[in-house]
Design an enzyme around this catalytic site. Structure first.
Site, PDB file in Angstrom:
ATOM      1  CB  VAL A  37      -6.940  -1.498   0.533  1.00 15.33           C
ATOM      2  CG1 VAL A  37      -7.976  -0.734   1.335  1.00 15.33           C
ATOM      3  CG2 VAL A  37      -6.079  -0.539  -0.268  1.00 15.33           C
ATOM      4  N   GLY A  57      -6.305  -5.916   4.159  1.00 14.35           N
ATOM      5  CA  GLY A  57      -5.923  -7.333   4.185  1.00 14.35           C
ATOM      6  C   GLY A  57      -6.787  -8.207   3.298  1.00 14.35           C
ATOM      7  N   GLY A  84       2.545 -11.082  13.721  1.00 12.27           N
ATOM      8  CA  GLY A  84       2.802 -10.786  12.302  1.00 12.27           C
ATOM      9  C   GLY A  84       1.847  -9.750  11.741  1.00 12.27           C
ATOM     10  CE  LYS A 135      -3.491  -1.286   5.354  1.00 13.02           C
ATOM     11  NZ  LYS A 135      -3.554  -1.805   6.728  1.00 13.02           N
ATOM     12  CE  LYS A 157       0.576  -1.918   4.152  1.00 17.97           C
ATOM     13  NZ  LYS A 157       0.222  -3.083   4.922  1.00 17.97           N
TER      14      LYS A 157
HETATM   15  N1  HSE Z   1       0.164  -3.526   9.603  1.00 13.35           N
HETATM   16  C1  HSE Z   1      -1.034  -3.675   8.862  1.00 13.35           C
HETATM   17  C2  HSE Z   1      -2.206  -3.719   9.822  1.00 13.35           C
HETATM   18  C3  HSE Z   1      -0.958  -4.935   8.041  1.00 13.35           C
HETATM   19  O1  HSE Z   1      -1.993  -3.913  11.014  1.00 13.35           O
HETATM   20  O2  HSE Z   1      -3.330  -3.542   9.396  1.00 13.35           O
HETATM   21  C4  HSE Z   1      -2.004  -5.037   6.979  1.00 13.35           C
HETATM   22  O3  HSE Z   1      -1.925  -3.999   6.057  1.00 13.35           O
END
Ligand code: HSE
Length: 433
Positions: A130, A132, A184, A202, A103
Protein backbone atom coordinates in the site's frame (compact mmCIF):
# COMPACT_ATOMS: atom_id res chain seq x y z
CA UNK A 1 24.07 -11.61 17.17
CA UNK A 2 21.50 -14.19 16.05
CA UNK A 3 20.97 -14.83 12.30
CA UNK A 4 17.47 -14.59 10.83
CA UNK A 5 17.29 -16.07 7.33
CA UNK A 6 15.36 -14.42 4.57
CA UNK A 7 14.48 -16.04 1.24
CA UNK A 8 13.53 -13.70 -1.59
CA UNK A 9 11.07 -14.90 -4.25
CA UNK A 10 11.14 -12.68 -7.34
CA UNK A 11 13.91 -10.41 -8.56
CA UNK A 12 11.90 -7.86 -10.52
CA UNK A 13 11.81 -4.12 -9.73
CA UNK A 14 10.97 -4.52 -6.02
CA UNK A 15 12.95 -7.77 -5.56
CA UNK A 16 16.09 -6.14 -6.97
CA UNK A 17 15.56 -3.04 -4.80
CA UNK A 18 15.06 -5.20 -1.70
CA UNK A 19 18.23 -7.18 -2.40
CA UNK A 20 20.28 -4.01 -2.93
CA UNK A 21 19.03 -2.12 0.14
CA UNK A 22 19.32 -5.17 2.42
CA UNK A 23 22.91 -5.63 1.24
CA UNK A 24 23.94 -1.98 1.23
CA UNK A 25 22.40 -1.11 4.63
CA UNK A 26 23.07 -4.47 6.34
CA UNK A 27 24.85 -2.80 9.28
CA UNK A 28 22.18 -0.24 10.08
CA UNK A 29 19.39 -2.82 9.57
CA UNK A 30 21.13 -5.26 11.96
CA UNK A 31 21.50 -2.44 14.49
CA UNK A 32 17.78 -1.74 14.32
CA UNK A 33 16.68 -5.39 14.34
CA UNK A 34 19.04 -6.64 17.01
CA UNK A 35 19.80 -9.60 14.74
CA UNK A 36 21.64 -10.31 11.55
CA UNK A 37 19.21 -10.41 8.62
CA UNK A 38 20.83 -12.77 6.16
CA UNK A 39 19.62 -13.36 2.60
CA UNK A 40 20.01 -17.12 2.61
CA UNK A 41 18.33 -17.99 -0.70
CA UNK A 42 16.95 -16.26 -3.77
CA UNK A 43 14.63 -17.56 -6.48
CA UNK A 44 13.35 -15.89 -9.60
CA UNK A 45 12.26 -16.86 -13.09
CA UNK A 46 15.21 -14.83 -14.41
CA UNK A 47 18.51 -14.08 -12.74
CA UNK A 48 19.88 -10.55 -12.73
CA UNK A 49 23.51 -10.03 -13.59
CA UNK A 50 23.40 -6.52 -12.14
CA UNK A 51 22.83 -7.87 -8.59
CA UNK A 52 25.82 -8.97 -6.48
CA UNK A 53 24.34 -12.36 -5.51
CA UNK A 54 27.82 -13.80 -4.74
CA UNK A 55 27.48 -17.22 -3.05
CA UNK A 56 23.80 -16.90 -2.21
CA UNK A 57 22.02 -20.00 -3.59
CA UNK A 58 19.90 -19.02 -6.60
CA UNK A 59 17.22 -21.06 -8.33
CA UNK A 60 14.44 -20.49 -10.83
CA UNK A 61 11.86 -22.37 -8.72
CA UNK A 62 10.39 -20.21 -5.96
CA UNK A 63 9.32 -23.34 -4.06
CA UNK A 64 13.01 -23.96 -3.37
CA UNK A 65 12.78 -20.97 -1.02
CA UNK A 66 9.51 -22.10 0.57
CA UNK A 67 10.84 -25.63 1.14
CA UNK A 68 14.27 -24.59 2.44
CA UNK A 69 14.32 -25.49 6.17
CA UNK A 70 16.85 -22.71 6.81
CA UNK A 71 14.56 -19.91 5.64
CA UNK A 72 12.66 -18.10 8.45
CA UNK A 73 10.98 -15.39 6.37
CA UNK A 74 9.72 -15.82 2.80
CA UNK A 75 9.60 -12.53 0.90
CA UNK A 76 6.99 -12.85 -1.85
CA UNK A 77 7.71 -10.41 -4.68
CA UNK A 78 6.49 -12.39 -7.68
CA UNK A 79 3.14 -10.53 -7.92
CA UNK A 80 -0.11 -11.80 -9.45
CA UNK A 81 -2.92 -13.73 -7.79
CA UNK A 82 -2.90 -17.51 -8.08
CA UNK A 83 0.80 -18.41 -8.20
CA UNK A 84 1.49 -15.98 -5.35
CA UNK A 85 -1.40 -17.40 -3.31
CA UNK A 86 -0.08 -20.94 -3.75
CA UNK A 87 3.40 -19.80 -2.74
CA UNK A 88 2.24 -17.90 0.35
CA UNK A 89 -0.07 -20.70 1.56
CA UNK A 90 2.75 -23.21 1.09
CA UNK A 91 5.12 -20.97 3.07
CA UNK A 92 2.55 -20.67 5.88
CA UNK A 93 2.01 -24.44 5.86
CA UNK A 94 5.78 -24.84 6.27
CA UNK A 95 5.66 -22.57 9.34
CA UNK A 96 7.39 -19.63 7.66
CA UNK A 97 6.61 -15.96 8.12
CA UNK A 98 5.75 -14.06 4.96
CA UNK A 99 6.46 -10.51 3.85
CA UNK A 100 4.73 -9.45 0.65
CA UNK A 101 4.33 -6.35 -1.55
CA UNK A 102 1.39 -7.98 -3.30
CA UNK A 103 -1.70 -5.81 -2.79
CA UNK A 104 -3.79 -7.81 -5.29
CA UNK A 105 -3.11 -10.98 -3.31
CA UNK A 106 -3.98 -9.44 0.06
CA UNK A 107 -7.05 -7.53 -1.20
CA UNK A 108 -8.53 -10.58 -2.93
CA UNK A 109 -7.29 -13.55 -0.85
CA UNK A 110 -6.25 -11.83 2.39
CA UNK A 111 -9.12 -13.12 4.55
CA UNK A 112 -8.20 -16.73 3.70
CA UNK A 113 -4.44 -16.12 4.00
CA UNK A 114 -4.73 -14.42 7.41
CA UNK A 115 -6.91 -17.24 8.70
CA UNK A 116 -4.32 -19.81 7.64
CA UNK A 117 -1.50 -17.71 9.12
CA UNK A 118 -3.37 -17.29 12.40
CA UNK A 119 -3.77 -21.07 12.72
CA UNK A 120 -0.10 -21.64 11.87
CA UNK A 121 1.05 -18.91 14.28
CA UNK A 122 3.04 -17.03 11.63
CA UNK A 123 3.07 -13.42 10.44
CA UNK A 124 1.96 -12.22 7.00
CA UNK A 125 3.10 -8.59 6.60
CA UNK A 126 2.02 -6.38 3.70
CA UNK A 127 3.12 -2.78 4.29
CA UNK A 128 4.81 -2.55 0.88
CA UNK A 129 1.53 -3.38 -0.86
CA UNK A 130 0.00 0.00 0.00
CA UNK A 131 1.43 3.34 -1.14
CA UNK A 132 4.92 2.04 -1.91
CA UNK A 133 7.46 3.44 0.55
CA UNK A 134 4.99 5.30 2.79
CA UNK A 135 4.59 3.46 6.13
CA UNK A 136 0.84 4.05 6.17
CA UNK A 137 -0.21 0.57 7.30
CA UNK A 138 2.00 0.96 10.34
CA UNK A 139 0.45 4.39 10.98
CA UNK A 140 -3.11 3.12 10.67
CA UNK A 141 -2.65 -0.13 12.64
CA UNK A 142 -0.29 1.13 15.33
CA UNK A 143 0.30 4.89 15.39
CA UNK A 144 -3.43 5.65 15.29
CA UNK A 145 -4.54 2.71 17.43
CA UNK A 146 -6.33 5.05 19.86
CA UNK A 147 -8.63 6.48 17.20
CA UNK A 148 -11.95 5.67 15.67
CA UNK A 149 -11.12 6.19 12.00
CA UNK A 150 -13.99 7.28 9.78
CA UNK A 151 -12.32 8.50 6.58
CA UNK A 152 -9.30 7.32 4.63
CA UNK A 153 -8.72 8.94 1.26
CA UNK A 154 -5.84 9.54 -1.02
CA UNK A 155 -3.75 9.19 -4.11
CA UNK A 156 -2.65 5.58 -3.98
CA UNK A 157 -1.51 4.88 -7.51
CA UNK A 158 1.70 6.58 -8.58
CA UNK A 159 1.33 5.79 -12.28
CA UNK A 160 -2.13 7.35 -12.47
CA UNK A 161 -1.01 10.44 -10.58
CA UNK A 162 2.03 10.75 -12.84
CA UNK A 163 -0.22 10.59 -15.91
CA UNK A 164 -2.70 13.17 -14.55
CA UNK A 165 0.14 15.52 -13.58
CA UNK A 166 1.72 15.37 -17.02
CA UNK A 167 -1.68 15.70 -18.76
CA UNK A 168 -2.22 18.96 -16.88
CA UNK A 169 0.87 20.21 -18.69
CA UNK A 170 -0.79 19.23 -21.98
CA UNK A 171 1.02 15.94 -22.63
CA UNK A 172 -0.50 12.96 -24.37
CA UNK A 173 -1.95 10.10 -22.25
CA UNK A 174 -0.31 7.20 -24.14
CA UNK A 175 3.12 8.80 -24.23
CA UNK A 176 3.11 9.48 -20.47
CA UNK A 177 1.90 5.95 -19.68
CA UNK A 178 4.79 4.52 -21.71
CA UNK A 179 7.19 6.71 -19.72
CA UNK A 180 5.74 5.46 -16.39
CA UNK A 181 6.17 1.86 -17.59
CA UNK A 182 9.80 2.52 -18.57
CA UNK A 183 10.44 3.98 -15.10
CA UNK A 184 9.16 0.73 -13.50
CA UNK A 185 6.11 2.37 -11.85
CA UNK A 186 3.31 0.64 -13.74
CA UNK A 187 1.77 -2.76 -13.00
CA UNK A 188 2.48 -5.68 -15.35
CA UNK A 189 -0.96 -4.93 -16.78
CA UNK A 190 -1.13 -1.10 -16.84
CA UNK A 191 -4.94 -1.12 -17.04
CA UNK A 192 -4.72 -1.96 -13.32
CA UNK A 193 -3.20 1.51 -12.83
CA UNK A 194 -5.27 3.44 -15.33
CA UNK A 195 -8.65 1.87 -14.52
CA UNK A 196 -8.19 2.11 -10.75
CA UNK A 197 -7.96 -1.60 -9.96
CA UNK A 198 -4.56 -1.25 -8.29
CA UNK A 199 -5.86 1.68 -6.22
CA UNK A 200 -8.95 -0.37 -5.30
CA UNK A 201 -6.70 -3.19 -4.04
CA UNK A 202 -4.86 -0.73 -1.81
CA UNK A 203 -8.03 1.02 -0.63
CA UNK A 204 -9.56 -2.33 0.31
CA UNK A 205 -6.55 -3.05 2.53
CA UNK A 206 -6.53 0.46 4.04
CA UNK A 207 -10.25 0.33 4.84
CA UNK A 208 -9.98 -3.10 6.44
CA UNK A 209 -6.92 -2.08 8.49
CA UNK A 210 -8.35 1.30 9.49
CA UNK A 211 -11.97 0.43 10.17
CA UNK A 212 -11.66 -3.15 11.41
CA UNK A 213 -13.86 -4.66 8.69
CA UNK A 214 -13.20 -7.68 6.42
CA UNK A 215 -11.38 -7.23 3.09
CA UNK A 216 -14.14 -6.70 0.50
CA UNK A 217 -12.39 -5.88 -2.76
CA UNK A 218 -15.10 -7.31 -5.01
CA UNK A 219 -17.75 -4.96 -3.55
CA UNK A 220 -15.86 -1.69 -4.13
CA UNK A 221 -16.54 0.76 -6.97
CA UNK A 222 -13.84 1.53 -9.51
CA UNK A 223 -13.72 4.16 -12.23
CA UNK A 224 -10.53 4.95 -14.14
CA UNK A 225 -8.91 8.03 -15.64
CA UNK A 226 -8.82 6.94 -19.27
CA UNK A 227 -11.99 8.83 -20.21
CA UNK A 228 -11.05 12.11 -18.51
CA UNK A 229 -10.72 14.98 -20.96
CA UNK A 230 -8.27 17.92 -20.85
CA UNK A 231 -11.38 20.14 -21.18
CA UNK A 232 -12.85 19.01 -17.84
CA UNK A 233 -9.45 19.05 -16.13
CA UNK A 234 -8.96 22.67 -17.26
CA UNK A 235 -12.50 23.74 -16.29
CA UNK A 236 -12.17 22.15 -12.85
CA UNK A 237 -9.04 24.29 -12.45
CA UNK A 238 -11.05 27.41 -13.39
CA UNK A 239 -13.49 26.55 -10.60
CA UNK A 240 -10.60 26.28 -8.12
CA UNK A 241 -10.37 22.47 -8.14
CA UNK A 242 -7.81 19.90 -9.29
CA UNK A 243 -8.79 16.52 -10.68
CA UNK A 244 -7.09 13.67 -8.81
CA UNK A 245 -7.65 9.93 -9.01
CA UNK A 246 -8.63 9.16 -5.44
CA UNK A 247 -9.43 6.14 -3.35
CA UNK A 248 -12.06 7.10 -0.76
CA UNK A 249 -13.20 4.91 2.14
CA UNK A 250 -15.77 6.12 4.66
CA UNK A 251 -17.11 4.30 7.61
CA UNK A 252 -20.77 5.01 8.31
CA UNK A 253 -23.27 3.50 10.74
CA UNK A 254 -24.98 1.58 7.92
CA UNK A 255 -21.88 0.38 6.07
CA UNK A 256 -18.72 1.57 4.36
CA UNK A 257 -18.16 3.59 1.23
CA UNK A 258 -15.35 2.07 -0.83
CA UNK A 259 -14.72 3.82 -4.11
CA UNK A 260 -11.98 4.80 -6.53
CA UNK A 261 -12.72 7.47 -9.14
CA UNK A 262 -11.51 10.78 -10.54
CA UNK A 263 -12.33 13.46 -7.98
CA UNK A 264 -12.28 17.24 -7.87
CA UNK A 265 -10.33 18.43 -4.81
CA UNK A 266 -9.93 22.10 -3.81
CA UNK A 267 -6.58 23.32 -5.14
CA UNK A 268 -5.75 24.60 -1.67
CA UNK A 269 -5.99 21.10 -0.10
CA UNK A 270 -2.69 19.27 0.46
CA UNK A 271 -3.87 16.31 -1.65
CA UNK A 272 -4.20 18.59 -4.68
CA UNK A 273 -0.52 19.54 -4.36
CA UNK A 274 0.70 15.94 -4.67
CA UNK A 275 2.16 15.51 -8.12
CA UNK A 276 4.06 12.94 -10.18
CA UNK A 277 4.55 9.41 -8.89
CA UNK A 278 4.07 10.58 -5.30
CA UNK A 279 1.23 9.23 -3.19
CA UNK A 280 -0.59 10.77 -0.23
CA UNK A 281 -3.03 9.19 2.16
CA UNK A 282 -5.26 11.22 4.44
CA UNK A 283 -6.54 9.50 7.56
CA UNK A 284 -9.11 11.13 9.81
CA UNK A 285 -9.11 9.93 13.40
CA UNK A 286 -11.55 11.16 16.05
CA UNK A 287 -8.77 11.93 18.52
CA UNK A 288 -5.94 13.10 16.29
CA UNK A 289 -7.96 14.84 13.55
CA UNK A 290 -6.83 14.88 9.92
CA UNK A 291 -3.38 13.39 9.26
CA UNK A 292 -1.53 12.97 5.95
CA UNK A 293 1.14 10.50 4.85
CA UNK A 294 3.10 11.52 1.79
CA UNK A 295 5.92 10.03 -0.23
CA UNK A 296 6.94 7.82 -3.15
CA UNK A 297 4.18 5.39 -4.04
CA UNK A 298 6.22 3.21 -6.39
CA UNK A 299 9.77 2.47 -7.43
CA UNK A 300 12.36 -0.18 -6.59
CA UNK A 301 14.12 1.08 -3.47
CA UNK A 302 11.18 3.15 -2.20
CA UNK A 303 9.02 0.00 -2.10
CA UNK A 304 11.98 -2.01 -0.78
CA UNK A 305 12.08 0.39 2.17
CA UNK A 306 8.60 -0.84 3.21
CA UNK A 307 9.41 -4.50 2.48
CA UNK A 308 12.46 -4.29 4.71
CA UNK A 309 10.60 -2.50 7.51
CA UNK A 310 8.30 -5.55 7.62
CA UNK A 311 11.29 -7.92 7.53
CA UNK A 312 12.80 -6.03 10.49
CA UNK A 313 9.52 -6.28 12.45
CA UNK A 314 9.25 -10.01 11.87
CA UNK A 315 12.98 -10.63 12.42
CA UNK A 316 12.83 -8.92 15.83
CA UNK A 317 10.14 -11.32 17.03
CA UNK A 318 11.87 -14.35 15.44
CA UNK A 319 15.15 -13.40 17.16
CA UNK A 320 13.37 -12.85 20.46
CA UNK A 321 11.38 -16.09 20.02
CA UNK A 322 8.32 -14.01 20.85
CA UNK A 323 4.72 -14.58 19.81
CA UNK A 324 3.82 -10.94 20.45
CA UNK A 325 2.57 -9.43 17.21
CA UNK A 326 0.16 -6.88 15.79
CA UNK A 327 -3.03 -8.57 14.50
CA UNK A 328 -3.17 -8.81 10.68
CA UNK A 329 -5.71 -6.05 10.17
CA UNK A 330 -4.79 -4.21 13.36
CA UNK A 331 -7.85 -5.60 15.17
CA UNK A 332 -8.19 -8.96 16.93
CA UNK A 333 -10.05 -11.33 14.60
CA UNK A 334 -13.04 -11.45 16.99
CA UNK A 335 -13.28 -7.62 16.93
CA UNK A 336 -13.64 -7.38 13.14
CA UNK A 337 -17.05 -5.84 12.47
CA UNK A 338 -19.20 -7.34 9.74
CA UNK A 339 -19.90 -3.98 8.06
CA UNK A 340 -20.69 -4.28 4.33
CA UNK A 341 -19.74 -2.02 1.45
CA UNK A 342 -22.60 0.32 0.49
CA UNK A 343 -23.89 0.50 -3.06
CA UNK A 344 -22.85 3.57 -5.06
CA UNK A 345 -26.45 4.82 -5.01
CA UNK A 346 -26.06 5.26 -1.25
CA UNK A 347 -22.84 7.26 -1.23
CA UNK A 348 -22.77 11.00 -0.55
CA UNK A 349 -20.76 13.27 -2.83
CA UNK A 350 -20.60 16.68 -4.46
CA UNK A 351 -20.50 16.71 -8.28
CA UNK A 352 -19.01 18.54 -11.24
CA UNK A 353 -21.43 18.29 -14.17
CA UNK A 354 -20.88 19.23 -17.81
CA UNK A 355 -24.13 19.51 -19.72
CA UNK A 356 -24.22 20.10 -23.47
CA UNK A 357 -27.16 22.51 -23.71
CA UNK A 358 -28.81 23.77 -26.87
CA UNK A 359 -28.58 27.55 -26.85
CA UNK A 360 -32.30 28.29 -26.27
CA UNK A 361 -34.08 30.47 -23.74
CA UNK A 362 -35.12 28.66 -20.57
CA UNK A 363 -32.66 25.74 -20.70
CA UNK A 364 -30.77 26.87 -17.63
CA UNK A 365 -34.05 27.28 -15.75
CA UNK A 366 -35.05 23.70 -16.64
CA UNK A 367 -31.68 22.33 -15.45
CA UNK A 368 -31.90 24.31 -12.20
CA UNK A 369 -35.45 23.10 -11.64
CA UNK A 370 -34.53 19.41 -12.11
CA UNK A 371 -31.63 19.78 -9.68
CA UNK A 372 -33.79 21.53 -7.15
CA UNK A 373 -36.54 18.87 -7.39
CA UNK A 374 -33.95 16.31 -6.32
CA UNK A 375 -32.73 18.44 -3.42
CA UNK A 376 -29.46 19.26 -5.19
CA UNK A 377 -27.96 22.59 -4.23
CA UNK A 378 -25.83 24.42 -6.82
CA UNK A 379 -22.49 25.77 -5.57
CA UNK A 380 -21.41 27.41 -8.84
CA UNK A 381 -22.37 27.53 -12.47
CA UNK A 382 -20.32 28.50 -15.53
CA UNK A 383 -21.25 29.06 -19.16
CA UNK A 384 -18.92 30.79 -21.62
CA UNK A 385 -20.24 32.41 -24.78
CA UNK A 386 -16.83 31.81 -26.39
CA UNK A 387 -17.51 28.04 -26.21
CA UNK A 388 -20.72 28.25 -28.26
CA UNK A 389 -20.43 25.82 -31.22
CA UNK A 390 -22.95 24.14 -33.56
CA UNK A 391 -25.90 25.59 -31.63
CA UNK A 392 -24.66 24.09 -28.34
CA UNK A 393 -23.00 25.54 -25.30
CA UNK A 394 -21.51 23.62 -22.34
CA UNK A 395 -22.99 24.41 -18.93
CA UNK A 396 -20.70 23.51 -16.06
CA UNK A 397 -22.18 23.12 -12.61
CA UNK A 398 -20.64 22.33 -9.27
CA UNK A 399 -23.10 21.01 -6.69
CA UNK A 400 -23.13 20.60 -2.94
CA UNK A 401 -23.08 17.12 -1.42
CA UNK A 402 -26.05 14.91 -2.26
CA UNK A 403 -26.88 11.22 -2.31
CA UNK A 404 -25.73 9.62 -5.58
CA UNK A 405 -29.20 8.11 -6.07
CA UNK A 406 -30.67 11.64 -6.37
CA UNK A 407 -27.93 12.68 -8.79
CA UNK A 408 -28.58 9.63 -10.99
CA UNK A 409 -32.27 10.52 -11.19
CA UNK A 410 -31.51 14.18 -11.97
CA UNK A 411 -29.03 13.23 -14.72
CA UNK A 412 -31.56 10.81 -16.22
CA UNK A 413 -34.17 13.58 -16.34
CA UNK A 414 -31.74 16.12 -17.81
CA UNK A 415 -30.67 13.68 -20.52
CA UNK A 416 -34.29 13.15 -21.49
CA UNK A 417 -34.79 16.90 -22.22
CA UNK A 418 -34.84 17.80 -25.91
CA UNK A 419 -32.70 20.84 -25.00
CA UNK A 420 -29.79 18.68 -23.86
CA UNK A 421 -27.53 17.01 -26.41
CA UNK A 422 -25.24 14.09 -25.46
CA UNK A 423 -24.68 12.42 -22.11
CA UNK A 424 -24.09 14.54 -19.04
CA UNK A 425 -20.46 14.30 -17.90
CA UNK A 426 -20.16 13.81 -14.14
CA UNK A 427 -17.05 13.90 -11.94
CA UNK A 428 -17.41 13.50 -8.19
CA UNK A 429 -15.99 16.21 -5.91
CA UNK A 430 -14.82 16.28 -2.27
CA UNK A 431 -13.91 19.15 0.04
CA UNK A 432 -12.48 17.05 2.91
CA UNK A 433 -13.41 19.64 5.53
N1 HSE B 1 1.70 0.43 -10.15
C1 HSE B 1 1.73 0.90 -8.82
C2 HSE B 1 1.64 2.41 -8.82
C3 HSE B 1 3.00 0.43 -8.16
O1 HSE B 1 1.84 3.01 -9.87
O2 HSE B 1 1.36 2.99 -7.80
C4 HSE B 1 3.01 0.58 -6.67
O3 HSE B 1 2.00 -0.15 -6.06
Amino acid sequence: MKDVNVGICGLGTVGGGTFNVLTRNAGIIAGRSGCNIRISRVASRRSRDDLALGNIPFSTDVFDVVNDPEVDIVVELIGGYEAAKELVLAAIANGKHVVTANKALIAVHGNEIFEAAEKAGVVVAYEAGVAGGIPVIKAVREGLAANRIDTIAGIINGTGNYILTEMRAGRDFAEVLKEAQDLGYAEADPTFDVEGIDAAHKLTILAASGFGVPLQFEKGFTEGISTLTPYDIAHAELLGYRVKHLGIARRREDGIELRVHPTLVPKSHLIAQVDGVLNAVMVDGDAVGQTMYYGPGAGDEATASAVIADIVDVARSVAAESNQRVPYLGFSPDAIEDLSVLSMEDIQSAYYLRIQALDRPGVLAKIASILSEHGINIESIMQKESEFKDGRIPVIILTHTVQERQMNLAIEEMESLSDIADKVIRIRAENFN
